[in-house]
Enzyme design. Sequence first.
Site, short mmCIF file in Angstrom:
data_model
loop_
_atom_site.label_atom_id
_atom_site.label_comp_id
_atom_site.label_asym_id
_atom_site.label_seq_id
_atom_site.Cartn_x
_atom_site.Cartn_y
_atom_site.Cartn_z
N ARG A 1 38.49 38.35 47.25
CA ARG A 1 38.24 38.55 45.81
C ARG A 1 37.40 37.37 45.34
O ARG A 1 37.72 36.22 45.62
CB ARG A 1 39.55 38.59 45.01
CG ARG A 1 39.31 38.50 43.51
CD ARG A 1 40.55 38.73 42.70
NE ARG A 1 40.97 40.14 42.76
CZ ARG A 1 41.95 40.64 42.02
NH1 ARG A 1 42.61 39.87 41.16
NH2 ARG A 1 42.27 41.91 42.12
N ARG B 1 49.27 40.88 41.86
CA ARG B 1 49.57 42.09 42.62
C ARG B 1 48.70 42.26 43.86
O ARG B 1 49.20 42.59 44.95
CB ARG B 1 49.40 43.34 41.73
CG ARG B 1 50.59 43.65 40.87
CD ARG B 1 50.14 44.35 39.60
NE ARG B 1 49.44 43.39 38.76
CZ ARG B 1 50.06 42.63 37.87
NH1 ARG B 1 51.32 42.77 37.65
NH2 ARG B 1 49.38 41.73 37.17
N THR B 2 47.40 42.09 43.69
CA THR B 2 46.52 42.44 44.81
C THR B 2 46.76 41.51 46.00
O THR B 2 46.95 41.95 47.13
CB THR B 2 45.05 42.39 44.36
OG1 THR B 2 44.90 43.24 43.23
CG2 THR B 2 44.12 42.89 45.47
N LYS C 1 33.89 22.04 47.11
CA LYS C 1 32.97 20.98 47.55
C LYS C 1 31.53 21.47 47.59
O LYS C 1 30.64 20.75 48.02
CB LYS C 1 33.35 20.51 48.96
CG LYS C 1 34.75 19.97 49.13
CD LYS C 1 34.92 19.54 50.59
CE LYS C 1 36.35 19.13 50.89
NZ LYS C 1 36.52 18.89 52.34
C1 NCD Z 1 42.74 44.27 37.97
C2 NCD Z 1 41.60 43.46 38.51
O1 NCD Z 1 41.79 42.36 39.04
O2 NCD Z 1 40.48 43.96 38.40
N1 NCD Z 1 43.98 43.79 38.39
C3 NCD Z 1 44.49 44.25 39.58
O3 NCD Z 1 43.93 44.02 40.63
N2 NCD Z 1 45.58 45.03 39.53
C4 NCD Z 1 42.68 44.56 36.53
C5 NCD Z 1 42.55 43.42 35.55
O4 NCD Z 1 42.53 42.25 35.91
O5 NCD Z 1 42.48 43.72 34.35
#
Ligand code: NCD
Length: 307
Positions: free
Chosen positions: A106, A56-57, A85
Site C-alpha cells: 500500500r 483492516r487491510t 532515508k
Molecule cells: C479503504 C482504503 O484504504 O481505501 N479502507 C480499507 O482498506 N478498508 C477506505 C478508506 O480508507 O476510506
Amino acid sequence: MLKGKDILSAAQFSLDELNTIMDTADRYEKRVKDGDVIRDLEGLLVATLFFEPSTRTRLSFEAAAGRLGAGVISVAEAASSAAAKGESLPDTVRTVDGYVDVIVIRHPAEGSAQVAADYARNPVINAGDGAGQHPTQALLDVYTIRKEKGTLGEQTVAFVGDLKFGRTVHSLAYLMALYRNKMVFVSPPSLQMPADITADLRARGATIEETEDMEEALAASDIVYVTRIQKERFDDLSEYEKVRGSYVIDRAAVERAKPGITVMHPLPRVDEIASDVDDYAGAAYFRQAHNGLYVRMALLALIMGRA
Ligand code: NCD
C-alpha cells in the site's frame, strides 16, 4: 489460473477467476470456522509493505498468511523504513523481493503497485495505490454481496460519497459491471467518479446513472456502498470542509430506502454512517470486514498455487 499473477487492478479479473476466488474463500471460511489447522502456505513468507495507514487491510492479510501457515515480515509505516532515508520504491521492492515469496503493498502514489510489480520477480498484490485501485477490497466486497444477497447480478448498487478519490469504489465498480449490476453514483459534483473510469465502465457494457440525490437513489437500490470522504487526498483542506458530511446515512434514511437494502462500507467510517444503523439487520459493514480474512487467504493460496 491465478498462480504467479500480480493483482494490480479489479479491471484485470475474469468471471472465472472471480468465481474461483469466491469458492476458495468459502472453503477457507468453513475450515477456519471448523477450527482446522491449515498449512497450505507452510514454509512461505509474505511481506506487507504499508506506506499509508491501515487497520483492516494489513491485519487481515497478515492474519490470512498466519492462518495458512506462512510467515510475515512487515513495514507498518513509511517512517520506520528506509523510505524515510530517501530510498526509492524500486530499490525497496528489489530488496524485499529477495526475502519473501509475495509482496503486498500500500502506497500513496497512484501506479505504485505497478512499479513494484515491474521490479519484483515475485507476485505483487496492490493493497491500495493512492486514489487508484484497491482490488482485494473489491473481492471481499463481492464475497460479502454474494453472502448477504445470495446472488451477484441483476441488482442496483448505489455508490455514495467520495467517488473521485475513493479507490475502493474505483475497484468495486469494475466487478459490479462484470456481474451486470446497475450502478448509481451518488456524490457532490466535485467528487464524482473520474470520467475516464465511467467511460471505461460504459465501454464494458455497464449501466450507470449519476446523481446528487441520495434519497432517491436509496429508494431504488438493493445495496448501498458508502464511502468516507478521503480527507488525506485533498490539496486544499477548505475544499474538504465544503464536502464533509455531504451524505449521512442514519436509521431514518434506511427506513426510507428500498426495504431490505444492504448497507456496506469498506471502513473506516467517520460520520457517514450513524451508529443507529449498526443494529439494522442489513448493516453488513462489520461482516464485510471479517470476510476480508477468507478472501485474502484464498487469494494468497491461489497466487502461490497451493489452494
Ligand atoms: C479503504 C482504503 O484504504 O481505501 N479502507 C480499507 O482498506 N478498508 C477506505 C478508506 O480508507 O476510506
